[in-house]
Design a protein around this motif. Structure first.
Motif, short mmCIF file in Angstrom:
data_model
loop_
_atom_site.label_atom_id
_atom_site.label_comp_id
_atom_site.label_asym_id
_atom_site.label_seq_id
_atom_site.Cartn_x
_atom_site.Cartn_y
_atom_site.Cartn_z
N TYR A 110 0.80 -1.23 0.00
CA TYR A 110 0.00 0.00 0.00
C TYR A 110 0.84 1.29 0.00
N LEU A 111 2.18 1.15 -0.05
CA LEU A 111 3.03 2.36 -0.01
C LEU A 111 2.66 3.35 -1.11
N GLU A 112 2.41 2.81 -2.30
CA GLU A 112 2.08 3.63 -3.46
C GLU A 112 0.78 4.41 -3.21
N ASP A 113 -0.22 3.71 -2.63
CA ASP A 113 -1.51 4.34 -2.31
C ASP A 113 -1.31 5.47 -1.30
N GLU A 114 -0.46 5.20 -0.32
CA GLU A 114 -0.16 6.19 0.72
C GLU A 114 0.45 7.45 0.09
N ASN A 115 1.32 7.24 -0.89
CA ASN A 115 2.04 8.37 -1.47
C ASN A 115 1.31 9.08 -2.59
N THR A 116 0.19 8.54 -3.04
CA THR A 116 -0.57 9.21 -4.09
C THR A 116 -1.94 9.62 -3.54
N ARG A 117 -2.81 8.64 -3.30
CA ARG A 117 -4.18 8.92 -2.90
C ARG A 117 -4.25 9.56 -1.50
N VAL A 118 -3.58 8.96 -0.53
CA VAL A 118 -3.64 9.50 0.85
C VAL A 118 -2.98 10.89 0.89
N THR A 156 9.15 21.52 4.98
CA THR A 156 10.15 20.47 4.86
C THR A 156 9.46 19.16 4.49
N GLU A 157 10.26 18.10 4.32
CA GLU A 157 9.66 16.84 3.89
C GLU A 157 8.84 16.22 5.02
N ARG A 158 7.64 15.76 4.68
CA ARG A 158 6.78 15.12 5.69
C ARG A 158 6.23 13.81 5.15
N VAL A 159 5.81 12.91 6.06
CA VAL A 159 5.12 11.70 5.61
C VAL A 159 3.80 12.13 4.97
N PRO A 160 3.27 11.31 4.03
CA PRO A 160 2.14 11.78 3.23
C PRO A 160 0.80 11.91 3.95
N ASN A 161 0.69 11.32 5.15
CA ASN A 161 -0.66 11.24 5.74
C ASN A 161 -0.94 12.28 6.81
N THR A 162 0.10 13.02 7.23
CA THR A 162 -0.04 13.83 8.46
C THR A 162 -0.07 15.32 8.16
N THR A 163 -0.98 16.03 8.85
CA THR A 163 -0.91 17.49 8.85
C THR A 163 -1.14 17.97 10.27
N ASN A 164 -0.33 18.95 10.66
CA ASN A 164 -0.44 19.51 12.01
C ASN A 164 -0.74 21.00 11.84
N ILE A 165 -1.94 21.40 12.23
CA ILE A 165 -2.40 22.77 11.93
C ILE A 165 -2.67 23.53 13.23
#
Ligand code: PLP
Length: 392
Positions: free
Chosen positions: A263-271, A296-305
C-alpha cells in the motif's frame, strides 16, 4: 453526528484499524492453532513455522539482511527500551548519549531517566522552525565517549521526516563506535524503509501503526550486535526476549507488514492528495492558521495545523461531537494540558502553541470525509473565535 453516521477516523498516527485480511490471517491462532511454538510436538512445531514466516515477512519488508535480525516484542516502547538499555549494558564505560528534543516519550523519558538515575550525560539536539534536525549541532556533539544516538525517522506529531541515512553517515564518520538507534514507528508503511546498507544498527516498529492489532512490535538489531535481553527467562527469541510468544499478534504483524509495502504507493498518491486537499482547504478557508512543518519533507498522511488563540482541546471536543477523530499533539500527551514539546522545540509562537490539531489520514479514508471536515471546520473555528478572549 456527521452525515455518514459513522466515525471519520483521522487519527491514524495514534493507531490504525486492523486490516480485515490481517484479522482473517490471525484468527486461527486465537482458535484451533493454539499450540506453544516451543513445544516438541508437531502441533506446536506448526505454530513455530508460522512465526518463522512472520519473521521473514518483517525482515523482507524492512530490507533486513537476515530474518534473525528481527526480535518480536510487545510494542515499540519495549523495542526502544530494549535497544537502548542493551547497548548501554554492553558498553558500561561510555557515558554520553545523543537524542533529539522532539522524540516520542518512549525515548525522551527513558533518556531523562538515564540522566537522572544512571549518571549519563545526554545531548538533546534541537530542530528549526520547520521541525528539521540541526545536523551541525549533531556533528559537533558526537564525541569519543558517545555510545548511542537515538533518533526518530518521522515525527508522530508533525510528520516531519529526518534525513535518517545522512544522519547515520554523519555518526559513523565522526565515531564508528557509536551505535545508531532509529524509531521508525511513524515511518514504516508511509515511506520506504531499507536497512540493507547497514547504516542503521537498531530500529523499532509497532504493529498497530500499520493495521496489525495492538500489543505487538519488533526490534531490528543488525547482525553481529549482541542483544542483552530486557526480559530474562526462557529461551524464546533466541534468548533475546523471554516469554511465550504472542503468536496471533506476530502472524498478524507479518501479514500487515507485507500489506504495508503493497500500500506504499496508495499512501504516497491517494492519501497524500487527501491530506493536501484537507490542509490547503483549511488554510484557504480559515484565517490565522499555520501548518507546522509544511516547509520540509513530511510523511504523506499527516498534517499539524495551528489555529491562533483557539484552544486545541475545544476543537477536538467539537469534532468528537460529530464523530470525527483527530488529535492534539500525540495521543500519549493529549491527557495533559502542557503544550506539545515538539511544537515548543520548533519555536511555534505562544499564540499558536495551544491551538494545534493533528489530522493523520490513512488507508480507509476517502474524499467525502475530507469534504465534510472542510465544511464544518470553519464553523467550529468561527464559534470558538467568538469566545476567545484574544481574538478580535
Ligand atoms: N514512537 C513513535 C514515533 C510513536 O508515534 C509511538 C506511538 O505513538 C511510539 C514510539 C510508541 O509506540 P507503542 O505505543 O506501540 O509502544
Amino acid at each position: 453526528m456527521n452525515p455518514y453516521e459513522k466515525i471519520i477516523y483521522f487519527d491514524n498516527n495514534a493507531t490504525t484499524k486492523t486490516d480485515d485480511e490481517v484479522i482473517s490471517v490471525m484468527l486461527p491462532f486465537l482458535g484451533e492453532m493454539y499450540g506453544n511454538p516451543s513445544s516438541m510436538h508437531t502441533f506446536g512445531g506448526q505454530v513455530a513455522k508460522d512465526i518463522r514466516k512472520a519473521r521473514e515477512q518483517i525482515a523482507t519488508a524492512l530490507g533486513a539482511v537476515l530474518p534473525s535480525e528481527i526480535v518480536f516484542t510487545s510494542c515499540a516502547s519495549e523495542s526502544s527500551n530494549m535497544a537502548v538499555r542493551s547497548i548501554l549494558e554492553s558498553n558500561p564505560e561510555k557515558k554520553h548519549l545523543i537524542t533529539t528534543q522532539v522524540e516520542h516519550p518512549c525515548v525522551l523519558n527513558l533518556f531523562k531517566w538515564l540522566e537522572r538515575h544512571k549518571n549519563y550525560k545526554v545531548t538533546y539536539i534541537g530542530v528549526d522552525s520547520e521541525g528539521q534536525l540541526n545536523l551541525d549541532e549533531l556533528k559537533v556533539s558526537i564525541k569519543e565517549d558517545t555510545i548511542l544516538v537515538a533518533c526518530m525517522w518521522a515525527n508522530n506529531e508533525t510528520g516531519v521526516i529526518f534525513p535518517i541515512k545522512e544522519i547515520g553517515k554523519i555518526i559513523k564518520e565522526k565515531n564508528p563506535n557509536t551505535y545508531f538507534f532509529v524509531d521508525a514507528v511513524q515511518a514504516f508503511g508511509k515511506i520506504p524503509v531499507d536497512l540493507s546498507d547497514g547504516i542503521i544498527d537498531l530500529l523499532s516498529i509497532s504493529g498497530h501503526k500499520f493495521h496489525a492489532p495492538k500489543g505487538i512490535g519488533a526490534l531490528y538489531i543488525r547482525n553481529k550486535i549482541k542483544l542483552r535481553p530486557l526480559l530474562i527467562g526462557g529461551h524464546q527469541e533466541k534468548s533475546r526476549r523471554a516469554g511465550t510468544e504472542n503468536v496471533a499478534g506476530i502472524v498478524a504483524m507479518g501479514h500487515a507488514a507485507e500489506l504495508a509495502v503493497k500500500y506504499l504507493e496508495d499512501e504516497n498518491t491517494r492519501v497524500r492528495a487527501l491530506r493536501d486537499k484537507l490542509e490547503q482547504g483549511i488554510i484557504s478557508k480559515i484565517p490565522y492558521t499555520k501548518i507546522n512543518g509544511i516547509g520540509t519533507e513530511r510523511v504523506p498522511n499527516t498534517t499539524n495545523i495551528s489555529f491562533e488563540y483557539i484552544e486545541g482541546e475545544l476543537i477536538l471536543l467539537h469534532l468528537s461531537d460529530l464523530n470525527i477523530c483527530a488529535s492534539s499533539g500525540s495521543a500519549c500527551t493529549s491527557d495533559t494540558l502542557k503544550p506539545s514539546h515538539v511544537l515548543d522545540a520548533m519555536g511555534v509562537p505562544f499564540s499558536f502553541l495551544h491551538g494545534s490539531i493533528r489530522f493523520s489520514l490513512g488507508r480507509y479514508n476517502n474524499e467525502k470525509e475530507v469534504d465534510y471536515v472542510l465544511e464544518i471546520m470553519p464553523q467550529i473555528i468561527e464559534k470558538l473565535a467568538r469566545i476567545s478572549p484574544f481574538r478580535k
